[in-house]
Design a protein around this motif. Structure first.
Motif, short mmCIF file in Angstrom:
data_model
loop_
_atom_site.label_atom_id
_atom_site.label_comp_id
_atom_site.label_asym_id
_atom_site.label_seq_id
_atom_site.Cartn_x
_atom_site.Cartn_y
_atom_site.Cartn_z
N VAL A 1 0.85 -1.19 0.00
CA VAL A 1 0.00 0.00 0.00
C VAL A 1 0.89 1.24 0.00
CG1 VAL A 1 -1.94 -1.14 1.14
CG2 VAL A 1 -0.17 -0.04 2.52
N PRO A 2 0.41 2.33 -0.59
CA PRO A 2 1.23 3.55 -0.69
C PRO A 2 1.37 4.27 0.64
CG PRO A 2 -0.93 3.91 -1.66
CD PRO A 2 -0.87 2.46 -1.31
N ASP A 3 2.56 4.87 0.84
CA ASP A 3 2.78 5.64 2.06
C ASP A 3 3.10 7.10 1.79
OD1 ASP A 3 5.36 5.64 1.11
OD2 ASP A 3 6.20 4.43 2.73
N GLY A 4 3.01 7.53 0.54
CA GLY A 4 3.26 8.93 0.20
C GLY A 4 4.67 9.19 -0.29
N THR A 5 5.54 8.18 -0.27
CA THR A 5 6.90 8.32 -0.81
C THR A 5 7.01 7.47 -2.07
OG1 THR A 5 7.85 6.43 0.37
CG2 THR A 5 7.78 8.55 1.54
N TRP A 6 7.97 7.82 -2.94
CA TRP A 6 8.10 7.04 -4.18
C TRP A 6 8.53 5.60 -3.90
CZ3 TRP A 6 6.41 6.20 -8.67
CH2 TRP A 6 7.12 5.42 -9.59
N ASN A 7 9.45 5.43 -2.96
CA ASN A 7 9.88 4.06 -2.62
C ASN A 7 8.75 3.24 -2.02
OD1 ASN A 7 12.48 4.40 -3.54
ND2 ASN A 7 13.28 5.08 -1.57
N GLY A 8 7.75 3.92 -1.48
CA GLY A 8 6.60 3.23 -0.92
C GLY A 8 5.37 3.40 -1.80
N THR A 9 5.57 3.43 -3.11
CA THR A 9 4.47 3.63 -4.06
C THR A 9 4.31 2.40 -4.95
OG1 THR A 9 4.71 6.04 -4.10
CG2 THR A 9 3.60 5.03 -5.99
N PRO A 10 3.27 1.60 -4.73
CA PRO A 10 3.03 0.45 -5.60
C PRO A 10 2.21 0.87 -6.83
CG PRO A 10 1.43 0.47 -3.84
CD PRO A 10 2.31 1.68 -3.62
N ASP A 11 2.07 -0.06 -7.75
CA ASP A 11 1.23 0.15 -8.93
C ASP A 11 -0.22 -0.07 -8.50
OD1 ASP A 11 -0.14 0.12 -11.30
OD2 ASP A 11 1.24 -1.24 -12.33
N LEU A 12 -1.00 1.00 -8.44
CA LEU A 12 -2.39 0.87 -7.97
C LEU A 12 -3.23 -0.01 -8.88
CD1 LEU A 12 -3.54 4.37 -6.67
CD2 LEU A 12 -3.11 2.30 -5.36
N ALA A 13 -2.87 -0.08 -10.15
CA ALA A 13 -3.63 -0.92 -11.07
C ALA A 13 -3.48 -2.40 -10.73
CB ALA A 13 -3.18 -0.66 -12.51
N ARG A 14 -2.47 -2.70 -9.91
CA ARG A 14 -2.24 -4.10 -9.49
C ARG A 14 -2.44 -4.23 -7.98
NH1 ARG A 14 3.55 -5.27 -12.06
NH2 ARG A 14 3.16 -7.33 -11.17
N LEU A 15 -3.32 -3.44 -7.44
CA LEU A 15 -3.60 -3.48 -6.00
C LEU A 15 -3.93 -4.89 -5.55
CD1 LEU A 15 -4.07 -1.86 -3.35
CD2 LEU A 15 -6.49 -1.77 -3.98
N GLY A 16 -3.32 -5.30 -4.44
CA GLY A 16 -3.55 -6.62 -3.90
C GLY A 16 -2.30 -7.48 -3.90
N GLU A 17 -1.25 -7.01 -4.62
CA GLU A 17 0.00 -7.76 -4.66
C GLU A 17 0.93 -7.30 -3.54
OE1 GLU A 17 1.76 -7.57 -8.49
OE2 GLU A 17 0.04 -8.48 -9.51
N PRO A 18 1.81 -8.18 -3.08
CA PRO A 18 2.76 -7.80 -2.02
C PRO A 18 3.94 -7.04 -2.59
CG PRO A 18 3.08 -10.08 -2.62
CD PRO A 18 1.91 -9.60 -3.44
N TRP A 19 4.74 -6.43 -1.71
CA TRP A 19 5.96 -5.78 -2.15
C TRP A 19 6.94 -6.81 -2.70
CZ3 TRP A 19 5.93 -0.93 -3.10
CH2 TRP A 19 5.24 -0.01 -2.31
N VAL A 20 7.01 -7.95 -2.04
CA VAL A 20 7.96 -9.00 -2.42
C VAL A 20 7.19 -10.17 -3.03
CG1 VAL A 20 9.75 -10.57 -1.62
CG2 VAL A 20 9.50 -8.33 -0.54
N LYS A 21 7.58 -10.55 -4.24
CA LYS A 21 6.91 -11.67 -4.89
C LYS A 21 7.06 -12.93 -4.04
CE LYS A 21 6.72 -14.13 -9.31
NZ LYS A 21 7.35 -14.31 -10.64
#
Length: 251
Positions: free
Chosen positions: A91-111
């Protein structure tokens, strides 16, 4: 990634769209899960502590619950009679390093992130249901800022890709220089028939490393090699090759 207008804009938009998914009113707020039968596969849930100082889930708006949960957002992968198995969600935290692809919401940071099992009910954990993944993705794509977010996110990703390519090119140059210098030292020692000098790489940013050994200075090494040549232990061609090696090592 170095902060840039593109990455900062993408991070801010992603965070805004994410928060806009959740109502700010406490009522009806977020539904507290008290039984595993209330959940289905692909539901998104949050977990909060249940101690005396913890916020009461039912008193929070959905947005406040998401903020309170922070990274403790999960996707349901299976349910049992009294348990639920979940995987973490990026989930996003407001920083670029903490910004996932929202179009793929539901996936983890680590595969292939490991799943966890929660018991329901649990004395030390509150669980809140945010809703099914499909519905949340529809809300995201239907958000009035989705088009702008998509363009901004793609621009930031392209910029990051360029930075990575540039960094890789520099790293490849460093690796190539290290290998070249290692080969030059090996060639010098082979010509001399002895371990005259040593080369060590201390992880410097230029890959130059350093020579060590009593004969590491050019003057001493050249004098030693001249002696070998005078004694007919190496040929003139070998001496010239050794000199070329020394010259390249000084660069």
């Amino acid at each position: 990634m170095i902060h840039s207008k593109a990455s900062d804009a993408a991070a801010a938009l992603t965070h805004q769209v994410w928060l806009d998914l959740w109502p700010t009113a406490p009522t009806p707020g977020i539904s507290r899960v008290t039984s595993a039968q209330q959940l289905q596969d692909d539901d998104l849930i949050v977990t909060l502590g249940a101690g005396p100082d913890a916020a009461t889930l039912t008193d929070l708006s959905a947005r406040d619950a998401v903020r309170e949960a922070g990274t403790r957002v999960w996707r349901v992968v299976s349910t049992g009679a009294r348990t639920v198995r979940v995987r973490p969600v990026a989930v996003p935290d407001g920083t670029w390093n903490g910004t996932p692809d929202l179009a793929r919401l539901g996936e983890p940071w680590v595969k292939d992130a490991p799943s966890r099992q929660f018991y329901i009910p649990a004395a030390k954990r509150q669980i809140g249901r945010l809703g099914p993944m499909d519905a949340l993705r529809e809300q995201i794509t239907g958000h009035h800022l989705f088009g702008e977010w998509e363009r901004t996110y793609e621009a930031a990703e392209a910029e990051e890709s360029e930075e990575r390519a540039a960094a890789k090119a520099i790293w490849d140059q460093i690796v190539a220089r290290r290998e070249s210098r290692r080969e030059l030292v090996e060639r010098l020692n082979k010509i001399a028939g002895d371990q005259l000098v040593y080369w060590a790489d201390f992880g410097g940013s230029d890959g130059a490393g350093s020579l060590s050994g009593w004969l590491a200075s050019k003057g001493r090494l050249r004098t030693y090699l001249l002696g070998l040549q005078a004694a007919s232990l190496i040929t003139e061609e070998q001496f010239e090759e050794a000199e070329k090696c020394m010259a390249l090592l000084e660069q």
